[in-house]
Scaffold this motif. Structure first.
Motif, PDB file in Angstrom:
ATOM      1  N   GLN A 180       0.825  -1.195   0.154  1.00 34.65           N
ATOM      2  CA  GLN A 180      -0.015   0.061  -0.095  1.00 34.65           C
ATOM      3  C   GLN A 180       0.822   1.198  -0.031  1.00 34.65           C
ATOM      4  O   GLN A 180       0.712   2.337  -0.639  1.00 34.65           O
ATOM      5  CB  GLN A 180      -0.839   0.068   1.260  1.00 34.65           C
ATOM      6  CG  GLN A 180      -1.832  -1.161   1.035  1.00 34.65           C
ATOM      7  CD  GLN A 180      -2.947  -0.765   2.347  1.00 34.65           C
ATOM      8  OE1 GLN A 180      -3.423   0.225   2.532  1.00 34.65           O
ATOM      9  NE2 GLN A 180      -3.282  -2.031   2.835  1.00 34.65           N
ATOM     10  N   GLU A 181       1.993   1.064   0.664  1.00 30.40           N
ATOM     11  CA  GLU A 181       2.871   2.419   0.813  1.00 30.40           C
ATOM     12  C   GLU A 181       3.387   2.538  -0.477  1.00 30.40           C
ATOM     13  O   GLU A 181       3.624   3.666  -0.925  1.00 30.40           O
ATOM     14  CB  GLU A 181       3.845   2.439   1.894  1.00 30.40           C
ATOM     15  CG  GLU A 181       3.145   2.419   3.404  1.00 30.40           C
ATOM     16  CD  GLU A 181       2.609   3.777   3.594  1.00 30.40           C
ATOM     17  OE1 GLU A 181       3.238   4.677   3.720  1.00 30.40           O
ATOM     18  OE2 GLU A 181       1.303   3.660   3.604  1.00 30.40           O
ATOM     19  N   ALA A 184       1.261   4.122  -2.949  1.00 29.55           N
ATOM     20  CA  ALA A 184       0.767   5.256  -2.634  1.00 29.55           C
ATOM     21  C   ALA A 184       1.922   6.317  -2.910  1.00 29.55           C
ATOM     22  O   ALA A 184       1.507   7.526  -3.564  1.00 29.55           O
ATOM     23  CB  ALA A 184       0.674   5.542  -0.965  1.00 29.55           C
ATOM     24  N   ARG A 188       1.182   9.480  -5.800  1.00 29.62           N
ATOM     25  CA  ARG A 188       1.118  10.787  -5.222  1.00 29.62           C
ATOM     26  C   ARG A 188       1.089  11.740  -6.228  1.00 29.62           C
ATOM     27  O   ARG A 188       2.235  11.796  -7.048  1.00 29.62           O
ATOM     28  CB  ARG A 188       2.293  10.659  -4.208  1.00 29.62           C
ATOM     29  CG  ARG A 188       2.222  12.101  -3.348  1.00 29.62           C
ATOM     30  CD  ARG A 188       3.242  12.054  -2.112  1.00 29.62           C
ATOM     31  NE  ARG A 188       2.914  10.674  -1.271  1.00 29.62           N
ATOM     32  CZ  ARG A 188       4.006  10.125  -0.733  1.00 29.62           C
ATOM     33  NH1 ARG A 188       5.254  10.231  -0.979  1.00 29.62           N
ATOM     34  NH2 ARG A 188       3.391   9.049   0.019  1.00 29.62           N
ATOM     35  N   GLY A 363      -9.222   9.135   5.575  1.00 29.95           N
ATOM     36  CA  GLY A 363      -9.128   8.815   4.232  1.00 29.95           C
ATOM     37  C   GLY A 363      -9.429  10.037   3.407  1.00 29.95           C
ATOM     38  O   GLY A 363      -8.713   9.919   2.194  1.00 29.95           O
ATOM     39  N   ARG A 368      -3.795   5.879   4.083  1.00 26.43           N
ATOM     40  CA  ARG A 368      -4.146   4.472   3.387  1.00 26.43           C
ATOM     41  C   ARG A 368      -5.050   3.705   4.235  1.00 26.43           C
ATOM     42  O   ARG A 368      -4.892   3.724   5.501  1.00 26.43           O
ATOM     43  CB  ARG A 368      -2.735   3.835   3.213  1.00 26.43           C
ATOM     44  CG  ARG A 368      -2.193   4.051   1.884  1.00 26.43           C
ATOM     45  CD  ARG A 368      -1.607   5.513   1.815  1.00 26.43           C
ATOM     46  NE  ARG A 368      -0.318   5.720   2.524  1.00 26.43           N
ATOM     47  CZ  ARG A 368       0.177   6.627   2.853  1.00 26.43           C
ATOM     48  NH1 ARG A 368      -0.356   7.934   2.261  1.00 26.43           N
ATOM     49  NH2 ARG A 368       1.303   6.759   3.578  1.00 26.43           N
ATOM     50  N   ALA A 369      -5.619   2.652   3.747  1.00 20.78           N
ATOM     51  CA  ALA A 369      -6.322   1.688   4.431  1.00 20.78           C
ATOM     52  C   ALA A 369      -5.834   1.122   5.581  1.00 20.78           C
ATOM     53  O   ALA A 369      -6.412   1.089   6.762  1.00 20.78           O
ATOM     54  CB  ALA A 369      -6.995   0.703   3.362  1.00 20.78           C
ATOM     55  N   TRP A 370      -4.457   0.617   5.567  1.00 18.49           N
ATOM     56  CA  TRP A 370      -3.777  -0.038   6.796  1.00 18.49           C
ATOM     57  C   TRP A 370      -3.669   1.056   7.725  1.00 18.49           C
ATOM     58  O   TRP A 370      -3.784   0.812   8.917  1.00 18.49           O
ATOM     59  CB  TRP A 370      -2.655  -0.832   6.162  1.00 18.49           C
ATOM     60  CG  TRP A 370      -1.389   0.307   6.200  1.00 18.49           C
ATOM     61  CD1 TRP A 370      -1.082   1.178   5.007  1.00 18.49           C
ATOM     62  CD2 TRP A 370      -0.693   0.905   6.893  1.00 18.49           C
ATOM     63  NE1 TRP A 370       0.029   1.598   5.156  1.00 18.49           N
ATOM     64  CE2 TRP A 370       0.452   1.788   6.338  1.00 18.49           C
ATOM     65  CE3 TRP A 370      -0.436   0.502   8.275  1.00 18.49           C
ATOM     66  CZ2 TRP A 370       1.158   2.266   7.147  1.00 18.49           C
ATOM     67  CZ3 TRP A 370       0.678   1.155   9.248  1.00 18.49           C
ATOM     68  CH2 TRP A 370       1.581   2.136   8.595  1.00 18.49           C
ATOM     69  N   GLN A 371      -3.341   2.125   7.406  1.00 22.05           N
ATOM     70  CA  GLN A 371      -3.196   3.279   8.412  1.00 22.05           C
ATOM     71  C   GLN A 371      -4.326   3.438   9.235  1.00 22.05           C
ATOM     72  O   GLN A 371      -4.519   3.765  10.320  1.00 22.05           O
ATOM     73  CB  GLN A 371      -2.590   4.640   7.746  1.00 22.05           C
ATOM     74  CG  GLN A 371      -1.292   4.426   7.256  1.00 22.05           C
ATOM     75  CD  GLN A 371      -0.892   5.778   6.557  1.00 22.05           C
ATOM     76  OE1 GLN A 371      -1.637   6.430   5.883  1.00 22.05           O
ATOM     77  NE2 GLN A 371       0.464   6.131   6.695  1.00 22.05           N
TER      78      GLN A 371
END
Length: 398
Positions: A180-181, A184, A188, A363, A368-371
């Protein structure tokens, strides 16, 4: 032994492209700029390594367009160390990856304390990697052999480092977090150009009054135009401190500007007419800048206790809760969740405080979703606790 010949012709570039296409696995890639020396942030050397193909050092200004290489690499994974630093200058020449692995970001997610490439390579691969040329002027031609050796080593170890980190991420159950990172970073958007970039002047906060700010603005714009024309880093012409000193002093004549001890730099005297003209323009300007600047900027947290006490309590409680999560997951706080997101949610929380509303707010800001999964509940709990403390003051003796 790597070939340290710089590829600077189209024919040699196309030959190298064919060789890289014939390699196997992901590619290690890096770009060297001349930050601090030139105005532009273009790449002056691009290094690529691929197993089965070898190491290739490209001269981007000489080659120009790398579209063929980009097509040859297709959907292969590109390995960077700190991809966000290089993506813009690579995209400028037509190199735009679809998948990346970022060893610097992976190191952060793995809780490695020091994430410089040399340190990470030494810790995980046991190889000492000298980094003495990282701040060199890469626009120099010809490039010294020692710099080329340095540039080659920067990419030759990336596939091995990526493989080791992949194993570690799997062990720590962080593979999805890393994916995910990385996605991103690729997605970006380029930051919009500030409407008032001159406000980034070091020491601008020390300038009093709108007229002084107008002078600082005109000095910054004059320096920026000259720097762009000469392709020289603005600070190498006249340092920020010199511009702010002139704006504070508001010299009454060109000679007074020349006599200002703090007004120094390689172009401070040779371009004195330019700087004096900028000062006159600022003094005469009817377009005076506001004292506050960007209204979208939140006050610094140190001022919250006076300006918004409840937000201050929410922010401090959330920081404490998130620090615990950071330590539990061995992920730095700034990677766990962007600090500005926490500040904004604390300053203006949702009307209803619960994990869902906090998650939605995060969001919208870009989390991100995990964050959201690992922080929303903790932030919501912290906010609710603060709210209850405010609503029910402590009992006092009658």
């Amino acid at each position: 032994m790597a070939d340290h010949t710089v590829i600077d012709t189209r024919d040699a570039y196309l030959t190298a492209t064919a060789a890289i296409r014939g390699g196997t696995g992901p590619i290690g890639i890096d770009a060297e700029r001349a930050s601090g020396f030139t105005y532009s942030q273009r790449a002056y050397l691009i290094q690529i390594f691929r197993r089965g193909a070898g190491t290739f050092l490209f001269d981007p200004p000489a080659i120009g367009d790398f579209r063929e290489l980009n097509e040859a690499l297709g959907g292969e994974e590109w390995i960077f160390h700190a991809a966000s630093q290089d993506l813009a200058c690579l995209r400028e020449v037509g190199l735009d990856p679809k998948r990346i692995f970022d060893t610097e970001l992976a190191a952060r997610l793995l809780g490695i304390p020091r994430v410089g490439l040399g340190t990470v390579v030494e810790e995980l691969l046991g190889i000492h990697l000298a980094k003495e040329h990282s701040a060199a002027n890469w626009s120099t031609r010809p490039l010294p052999e020692a710099w080329l050796v340095y540039g080659a080593l920067d990419v030759e170890l990336l596939p091995d480092l990526r493989d080791r980190m992949t194993e570690m991420l799997e062990t720590d159950l962080k593979t999805d977090i890393a994916a995910q990172e990385f996605a991103a970073v690729l997605a970006r958007e380029v930051k919009a150009v500030s409407p008032e970039p001159w406000r980034r002047l070091s020491g601008v906060h020390s300038i009093r009054g709108q007229r002084g700010l107008a002078v600082a603005r005109e000095l910054w714009l004059a320096r920026d135009r000259l720097a762009q024309e000469l392709d020289i880093s603005p600070g190498r012409l006249v340092p920020d401190a010199s511009l702010t000193a002139a704006a504070r002093a508001m010299p009454a004549s060109k000679q007074a500007l020349a006599d200002l001890r703090e007004f120094s730099g390689r172009a401070s005297r040779s371009e004195l007419d330019r700087w004096w003209g900028a000062i006159l323009e600022g003094v005469a300007s009817t377009d005076l800048p506001s004292l506050r600047g960007n209204a979208d900027l939140l006050p610094p947290p140190r001022a919250w206790a006076d300006r918004n006490p409840e937000a201050d309590l929410r922010y401090k409680a959330a920081r404490t809760a998130l620090t615990e999560v950071s330590e539990q997951l061995a992920i730095p706080l700034e990677n766990l969740i962007t600090p500005d997101y926490v500040r904004r949610v604390a300053w203006t929380p949702p009307e209803t405080i619960d994990p869902e509303s906090i998650g939605e707010a995060l969001g919208r800001l870009g989390a991100r979703a995990w964050q959201i999964d690992v922080t929303a509940q903790r932030i919501a709990d912290a906010f609710v606790e603060v709210h209850q403390t405010i609503e029910v003051p402590p009992e006092t003796d009658s």
